[in-house]
Design an enzyme around this catalytic site. Structure first.
Site, short mmCIF file in Angstrom:
data_model
loop_
_atom_site.label_atom_id
_atom_site.label_comp_id
_atom_site.label_asym_id
_atom_site.label_seq_id
_atom_site.Cartn_x
_atom_site.Cartn_y
_atom_site.Cartn_z
N ASP A 18 42.43 34.87 32.67
CA ASP A 18 43.59 35.01 33.40
C ASP A 18 44.14 34.20 34.10
O ASP A 18 45.46 34.11 33.86
CB ASP A 18 42.90 36.50 34.40
N ARG A 98 38.66 35.73 51.10
CA ARG A 98 39.99 35.66 50.63
C ARG A 98 40.80 34.64 51.71
O ARG A 98 41.80 33.84 51.43
CB ARG A 98 40.90 37.07 50.70
N ASP A 127 43.35 42.37 47.13
CA ASP A 127 43.17 41.03 47.38
C ASP A 127 44.40 40.49 47.38
O ASP A 127 44.68 39.37 47.97
CB ASP A 127 42.31 40.60 46.18
N SER A 182 35.10 44.69 36.31
CA SER A 182 35.78 44.09 36.94
C SER A 182 34.77 43.35 38.00
O SER A 182 34.35 44.05 38.73
CB SER A 182 37.11 44.46 37.40
#
Lengths: 408, 408, 408, 408
Positions: A18, A98, A127, A182
């Protein structure tokens, strides 16, 4: 400046399909230079291979960094000082990684003269919020490019077609045969979403879990651990000094081997929807339990209660992406200050998915056996004081009752 | 009126040695009539034998009651609607029983024309506070006699000598060879304090635990359960309708058989000291986990967060003895109102001390798979909305950063 | 050691009749040496005369101190950084002085080798709690003697008789013709209780108030002031640098001259009863209003809201006497840290009892006219962002409504 | 269906220039039918003239309603039960009117079969959020059209040009010579923003204020009022029964005549910026003061404190537009339940901008003069109880100090 208004963008690059597509797409769509940033935060995959992949796409500035110690020391450990749980259960494994990524994206943008950052998070999740709030807080004029919110490559087929059309390495396409879930991983946890988990009634299959054995498969003998705390942080295990990242690696191993840290829940996302996630957090599960235990003998009661009352807000701040905010920083200072005396040792028993505290001791202990004892306390505590204590605490209730306000 | 100013006192009478001595002591010291009140709240011992013992001491008014359903329905269940934990871990098994006892003591005092109540709690603990705050709130002019705060029988030897000197039944003395622990039990839990537990570093011996097998001794096969909720309360298990007390008995049995619900902690008492306690709460441990799961799909996010923020205060109120207070009542009304849609089924897996949620479903579910999906959502959610959402949430951070307030 | 177990006691001595009687009574009852401590905390009366009075009673160690600067700087100013109000209205004038007195009592006890402290607060009020919690926190083994809880001199007649019988100076008896109100004063306020105020329906007589003119009698022209703030504290008025105590004296004068700072309320005491009090707090009233104004342009929104949410708890801690507690200290650290950027100038208008903010400016201002403007903002803010912001904030509400949960 | 996807839109129509332009613009841009809704919520202007103006633009369905009683009874009064202040000062006059408008827009959309609503709020303010969150919560599928976020008529000149080009009544253009301030009014307040107020250091000119005389111009004699409360709401003034809207009109008149209710502040908008606003809220200022007074004698201490701790959150919910949310509803239920005994009379003095409480009485009063008295209380309160109360509250502090944790 390019026509797009973007000259150079720093991309959070995993090396996977991705973000490789994103790296290409950014070059094509924005006609800008792309800088890749790949970090080892304990996800358990090699990061070095990302270099060749980036090079193959013509990337010139490639950042690959081992951030495991920084992540454990400056993000995970501070969060655990607060006994942080989102919605009573979630240990915030994704959320806490993050802000570190956001910070490094911005720092690299500053170093490389980039005017934009980019990431591979979708427009439905938390996110994107965490990356972007962090970036804006640290570099207010930064341009953020979130391809998933812009492009029309909204199915696996379209992505694969794009990869082929743009000569993105065949090797990536192999990765296309990926897990039905995922996933996201770092030193604190691995998470699973999507696939059959989108039905909250469906039990995950055993082979989904990657970091822990099932409790059924765990050893038949318990494992005992002694964790040494200094100022609320673990500094040694079984007497062996360890760095923060070593602590986490060790506890992930021992915890996972004992079937510890699996969690299956439905959580409320900041963007407004409920979502189902499964998590493995072996070290974190052990750490939460142990930290409460060392606090139980070293923290003042009202300080502990104040922390408990503020914890949900603190957890929401991290979950929602406000690590880099003045209110989180302020709460952190208070939490950190509360840990000055949180020193000592906690003894734990790990067994088939369970963590039990079986002992705690501290030179800073506020536990006073002389006062607490059921035996004669030699006058350390005057039981007669209790009468006045109760009488005055009851006074407002008695006055109200006497005036006809029955609680019955 | 007697010279002591007390004519008649209602005593919370267990039938054991200590409260038998109190029954005698009250008659001797206060020259007053004693009414005994003995309740079955699920402690697992016969209450009927208390009748003969009371009669033998000349008690004329003897109340023996089965309060298990009332206890489960009106005290335990409402508390679990709030996901209540004191200090992050304690399920309040002792605390929640006291207000019911206080209420019945007062009601019996009103029925029998008594002007005082008495109990066998010591002057160091929380229970005296809970009994007495309740009594004062419900009957503001009541006189409370707490012998442990008054007399000098502050050792086992003195108590035994008193028993012999006052012809208290030999049978009681046999009970004197009691457990090294101070214990308290009801439908929600059994607790252990004192003895070697006064050293927080000492692990309790396996034979202390009475209600649960050790995880090691639990079955090698997991047990699955389906709990049906209506308005936040369990009304059926595996499709079988049950009353609140039946639910608790059933879950205590199944939970205990699977090694579930042991807890070892140091807690902060309201009277100012830390104390170490061990608890077995099989049903409660299962119920907390399951209730959070059913709420996770049926409660609005902000309602759930509001509950979480208020929970520590609510827990402290119960722990500290303020069940019968206007602030607890107000919070309860809010908690109860939040449960209107908390209906559905939770599926659990019990295995060697662990409880896992493996499924949850509800006609009232707010989980929307169409929106949450990682697949194409057919326009249910516009990912572009996220940009504005993030931009405005970031605005104050960007303005601050632009004015030189770096968060870095 | 004396038979009483007390060798030397430090008495908080005002020089007035009551504490003079206590000084004598302590010597007679406890056969111990008495050390007097008299402080100027801005009550507006000379403290030096206390020396002769103490000497006349045979006191050898006499401490008389001017603590006005310490009081303003280390107690009042920190409290105002939190915009502290108890029960929405009370500026805590009495409460905030007690911890300083408690600290000095303990320090003097340590210096003089005293084993006890004593004070003249009654057993019904909050001040005993504040003195004693402070003393215990700072010197855990201290003995506290609270004569009003011990003796039987519970009427003015008995006190006067005792004074005469023990040769306490005639001059004190003149002071006996005192105000019908119980009063307390320091740099922050003067308070009135008792007398006709015990009827909450009765309006206080105009001549009760001592520090302020009535609004009716205030000047017909407004007074304007400019207060300069550094880190949340006032450091200059109308450009003139001032110390904390000077600030308060100045604002008391100007505020009082303009009829500012009167308050009449019924408050809830920590000991369980409601009481009616009237207060004059001219400087404090001005300071609260101005501090909110300087914060309004310099504090981040969420920091400001966090402070507002914690303020009631912080206020209760001070009101209840927990200044010297770890939880107050922790909150204070957070409050202080929040003030780093609270710098600038506030312009006020004072007129006949009212304080209005008419301007505020700061180099640290977060107010951004370019963004806030109703005029064209040249792209500083993209109005289209608001749509996504609203849409995602509404998402949970829309999902709930779509599933039949109408809010209507 | 029209090409725009909108068939019929209900517009919040004031009758003024801006919303008239919107009415025309909606017809032209969306090719849809427009329904106008104009409400009298006490803004002090005739609403009936809106009918002719709407007709002139070809509107067929015109709703003109007097909502003053509903506004006062169901929105303002409930909010005042919580002593609501946003950021310590703002009485939420604009915020509280929006949910009612949103509700009526949705109801009219349902009645007329409209699929959209529209309003004249800009994309920078809070009002768009309040309108739209309400609309989405009440009608999740509704389409919202916010012209200010869509069109390019972003200056007065462009608007005027549009009006002329589209034959919007000349009479409107006269209104073009409007105040330099952006204003909003309803029964609770009138607000001013923009113009010179965009400089927070600039004092507003005296002639800006419309509802109150200046304190300087107010009468030289005070006005006394007696407000009668039932369940927290004012039901009579000076013995005269009044409806909620009558109460507000009356207090606006008397308050405004006495110069009461002006406020000048900088607030934090939900959309992320600070903005400066001036407000006149005569009735609200009086009501807040009086409500705290009646609560001071009728509410339990801990209930009052719980309300105070939750108030900032409740205020933010209303300010941010979450009136129609489950969390606001839940808090409201708790607030309302707390008011059961908030009955009685408050006596106030109004004078040149100030409101003072000078008396409060209630049959439900918890004030107990016998206990609170400084005189002999005949045993109603045992001062000796205070010693135990203090000792046990100090215990944790003493243990900590004895273990070397000095608070000094």
């Amino acid at each position: 400046m390019s026509q797009s208004g973007v000259n150079k963008v720093v991309l959070a690059y995993s090396g996977g399909l991705d973000t490789s597509i994103i790296a290409r797409w950014l070059q094509d769509e924005y006609h800008c230079e792309v800088v890749t940033f790949t970090a080892d935060i304990g996800q358990g995959e090699e990061v070095e291979p990302a270099r060749a992949k980036a090079k193959a796409m013509g990337i010139k500035q490639i950042y690959i960094e081992d951030l495991r110690e920084e992540f454990a020391r400056d993000y995970v450990f501070p969060m655990f000082r607060a006994n942080t749980l989102y919605e009573g259960e979630y240990l915030l494994g994704t959320s806490i990684a993050r802000p570190l990524i956001a910070k490094r994206l911005v720092e690299i943008a500053n170093q490389t003269g980039a005017d934009a950052i980019s990431h591979g998070a979708t427009g439905k999740g938390n996110d994107q919020v965490r990356f972007e709030l962090g970036a804006y807080a640290l570099k207010p004029g930064v341009k953020v490019i979130a391809p998933w919110r812009e492009w029309d490559l909204n199915s696996r087929e379209k992505l694969m077609a794009y990869a082929e059309a743009h000569d993105i390495d065949v090797d990536f396409k192999k990765q296309g045969k990926k897990s039905p879930y995922s996933m996201d991983a770092n030193l604190l946890h691995i998470s699973y979403e999507g696939g059959i988990l989108e039905d909250p009634w469906a039990e995950p299959e055993e082979d989904m879990w990657r970091w822990s054995v099932s409790p059924e498969a765990a050893p038949d003998q318990p494992t005992y651990l002694e964790l040494t705390y200094e100022k609320g942080d673990i500094v040694a295990i079984d007497g062996q000094a360890m760095s923060p990242a070593e602590v986490m690696s060790y506890l992930n191993k021992v915890g996972g081997d004992n079937g510890i840290g699996r969690l299956d829940l439905v959580e409320n996302r900041y963007v407004g929807m409920k979502s189902r996630g499964c998590y493995e957090t072996p070290a974190g599960t052990v750490m939460l339990k142990a930290h409460r235990a060392i606090e139980s003998i070293t923290l003042d009661r009202e300080v502990a209660h104040l922390k408990d009352e503020l914890m949900p807000k603190y957890a929401s701040l991290i979950y929602n992406g406000y690590w880099w905010s003045p209110e989180r920083k302020l709460l952190q200072q208070m939490i950190d200050a509360s840990q000055e005396r949180v020193n000592g040792v906690v003894r734990l028993k790990l067994y088939k998915g369970g963590v039990s505290v079986v002992g705690r001791k501290s030179d800073e202990s506020l536990f006073d056996a002389n006062i607490a004892t059921f035996e004669d306390d030699a006058g350390a505590y005057d039981q007669k004081d209790a009468e006045g204590f109760i009488k005055l605490n009851a006074l407002r209730l008695r006055i109200a009752a006497a005036k006809g306000r029955s609680m019955g």
